[in-house]
Design a protein around this motif. Sequence first.
Motif, PDB file in Angstrom:
ATOM      1  N   VAL A 131       0.675  -1.282  -0.084  1.00  0.00           N
ATOM      2  CA  VAL A 131      -0.004  -0.079  -0.046  1.00  0.00           C
ATOM      3  C   VAL A 131       0.959   1.270  -0.225  1.00  0.00           C
ATOM      4  O   VAL A 131       2.017   1.066   0.159  1.00  0.00           O
ATOM      5  N   SER A 132       0.319   2.411  -0.211  1.00  0.00           N
ATOM      6  CA  SER A 132       0.923   3.601   0.020  1.00  0.00           C
ATOM      7  C   SER A 132       1.531   4.068   0.997  1.00  0.00           C
ATOM      8  O   SER A 132       1.429   3.607   2.167  1.00  0.00           O
ATOM      9  N   HIS A 133       2.637   5.106   0.790  1.00  0.00           N
ATOM     10  CA  HIS A 133       3.099   5.909   2.189  1.00  0.00           C
ATOM     11  C   HIS A 133       2.272   6.682   2.854  1.00  0.00           C
ATOM     12  O   HIS A 133       0.945   6.784   2.584  1.00  0.00           O
ATOM     13  N   VAL A 134       2.666   7.094   3.685  1.00  0.00           N
ATOM     14  CA  VAL A 134       2.209   8.034   4.941  1.00  0.00           C
ATOM     15  C   VAL A 134       2.594   9.302   4.845  1.00  0.00           C
ATOM     16  O   VAL A 134       3.701   9.607   4.682  1.00  0.00           O
ATOM     17  N   THR A 135       1.582  10.393   4.802  1.00  0.00           N
ATOM     18  CA  THR A 135       1.952  11.683   4.981  1.00  0.00           C
ATOM     19  C   THR A 135       1.096  12.405   6.181  1.00  0.00           C
ATOM     20  O   THR A 135       0.168  11.691   6.609  1.00  0.00           O
ATOM     21  N   THR A 136       1.785  13.531   6.518  1.00  0.00           N
ATOM     22  CA  THR A 136       0.836  14.080   7.692  1.00  0.00           C
ATOM     23  C   THR A 136       1.039  15.751   7.760  1.00  0.00           C
ATOM     24  O   THR A 136       1.983  16.256   6.953  1.00  0.00           O
ATOM     25  N   HIS A 137       0.102  16.561   8.234  1.00  0.00           N
ATOM     26  CA  HIS A 137       0.120  17.844   8.315  1.00  0.00           C
ATOM     27  C   HIS A 137      -0.387  18.554   9.780  1.00  0.00           C
ATOM     28  O   HIS A 137      -1.330  18.030  10.267  1.00  0.00           O
ATOM     29  N   GLU A 139       8.208   4.118   0.417  1.00  0.00           N
ATOM     30  CA  GLU A 139       7.400   4.217  -0.574  1.00  0.00           C
ATOM     31  C   GLU A 139       6.102   3.699  -0.533  1.00  0.00           C
ATOM     32  O   GLU A 139       4.912   4.236  -0.822  1.00  0.00           O
ATOM     33  N   ARG A 140       6.150   2.157   0.142  1.00  0.00           N
ATOM     34  CA  ARG A 140       4.905   1.416   0.270  1.00  0.00           C
ATOM     35  C   ARG A 140       5.193   0.563   1.431  1.00  0.00           C
ATOM     36  O   ARG A 140       6.044   0.243   1.764  1.00  0.00           O
ATOM     37  N   LEU A 141       3.888   0.526   2.006  1.00  0.00           N
ATOM     38  CA  LEU A 141       3.701  -0.141   3.481  1.00  0.00           C
ATOM     39  C   LEU A 141       3.147  -1.312   3.071  1.00  0.00           C
ATOM     40  O   LEU A 141       2.065  -1.388   2.573  1.00  0.00           O
ATOM     41  N   GLU A 142       3.578  -2.455   4.098  1.00  0.00           N
ATOM     42  CA  GLU A 142       2.667  -3.624   4.070  1.00  0.00           C
ATOM     43  C   GLU A 142       1.501  -3.479   4.973  1.00  0.00           C
ATOM     44  O   GLU A 142       1.473  -2.401   5.964  1.00  0.00           O
ATOM     45  N   HIS A 201      -3.611   6.200  -0.279  1.00  0.00           N
ATOM     46  CA  HIS A 201      -2.529   7.032   0.253  1.00  0.00           C
ATOM     47  C   HIS A 201      -3.218   7.423   1.723  1.00  0.00           C
ATOM     48  O   HIS A 201      -4.332   7.551   1.789  1.00  0.00           O
ATOM     49  N   TYR A 202      -2.120   7.300   2.796  1.00  0.00           N
ATOM     50  CA  TYR A 202      -2.939   7.489   4.182  1.00  0.00           C
ATOM     51  C   TYR A 202      -2.272   8.764   4.566  1.00  0.00           C
ATOM     52  O   TYR A 202      -0.947   9.041   4.753  1.00  0.00           O
ATOM     53  N   HIS A 203      -3.194   9.811   4.668  1.00  0.00           N
ATOM     54  CA  HIS A 203      -2.804  11.173   5.544  1.00  0.00           C
ATOM     55  C   HIS A 203      -3.340  11.279   6.670  1.00  0.00           C
ATOM     56  O   HIS A 203      -4.531  11.061   6.891  1.00  0.00           O
ATOM     57  N   VAL A 204      -2.446  11.350   7.777  1.00  0.00           N
ATOM     58  CA  VAL A 204      -3.041  11.628   9.147  1.00  0.00           C
ATOM     59  C   VAL A 204      -2.635  12.982   9.473  1.00  0.00           C
ATOM     60  O   VAL A 204      -1.564  13.429  10.087  1.00  0.00           O
ATOM     61  N   PRO A 205      -3.336  13.957   9.344  1.00  0.00           N
ATOM     62  CA  PRO A 205      -3.361  15.250   9.880  1.00  0.00           C
ATOM     63  C   PRO A 205      -3.661  15.407  11.510  1.00  0.00           C
ATOM     64  O   PRO A 205      -4.311  14.691  11.982  1.00  0.00           O
ATOM     65  N   LEU A 206      -2.812  16.371  11.996  1.00  0.00           N
ATOM     66  CA  LEU A 206      -3.263  16.773  13.436  1.00  0.00           C
ATOM     67  C   LEU A 206      -3.439  18.147  13.601  1.00  0.00           C
ATOM     68  O   LEU A 206      -2.577  18.895  13.105  1.00  0.00           O
ATOM     69  N   LEU A 207      -4.653  18.421  14.374  1.00  0.00           N
ATOM     70  CA  LEU A 207      -5.055  19.774  14.777  1.00  0.00           C
ATOM     71  C   LEU A 207      -4.322  20.044  16.143  1.00  0.00           C
ATOM     72  O   LEU A 207      -5.094  19.094  17.114  1.00  0.00           O
ATOM     73  N   LEU A 208      -3.670  20.787  16.548  1.00  0.00           N
ATOM     74  CA  LEU A 208      -2.972  21.012  17.722  1.00  0.00           C
ATOM     75  C   LEU A 208      -3.260  22.024  18.588  1.00  0.00           C
ATOM     76  O   LEU A 208      -3.142  23.296  18.026  1.00  0.00           O
TER      77      LEU A 208
END
Length: 112
Positions: A3-9, A54-57, A94-101
Amino acid sequence: MMVSHVTTHVLDAVAGTPASGIAVTLSRRGAEGWEAVAQGLTDADGRVKDLGPERLEPGVYQVRFDTGVYFARRSVPTFYPEVEIAFEVTGDDHYHVPLLLSPFAYSTYRGS
């Protein structure tokens, strides 16, 4: 299946600005507990655009944000010295994990 990589904001909800300079660690849950896969640092826009391979299990992963250091640099007391968000990688997305802090609260959601 891979699967796709991880991004965050990360956004500082109190200041209304991106939260730059936060150390971020991506880990995968294994038989011995959490195993670090990758590390990054949020950029001037509060993003880590490519966290990990680039890709995750498929499996259960965790993104850990070192929020205590971020607030200490600003001389702002915080209740949460770190934020850990566990999520499951299941498909070819694509796994995007945003954080509002903020110093005394945080929220997250499945981003795109």
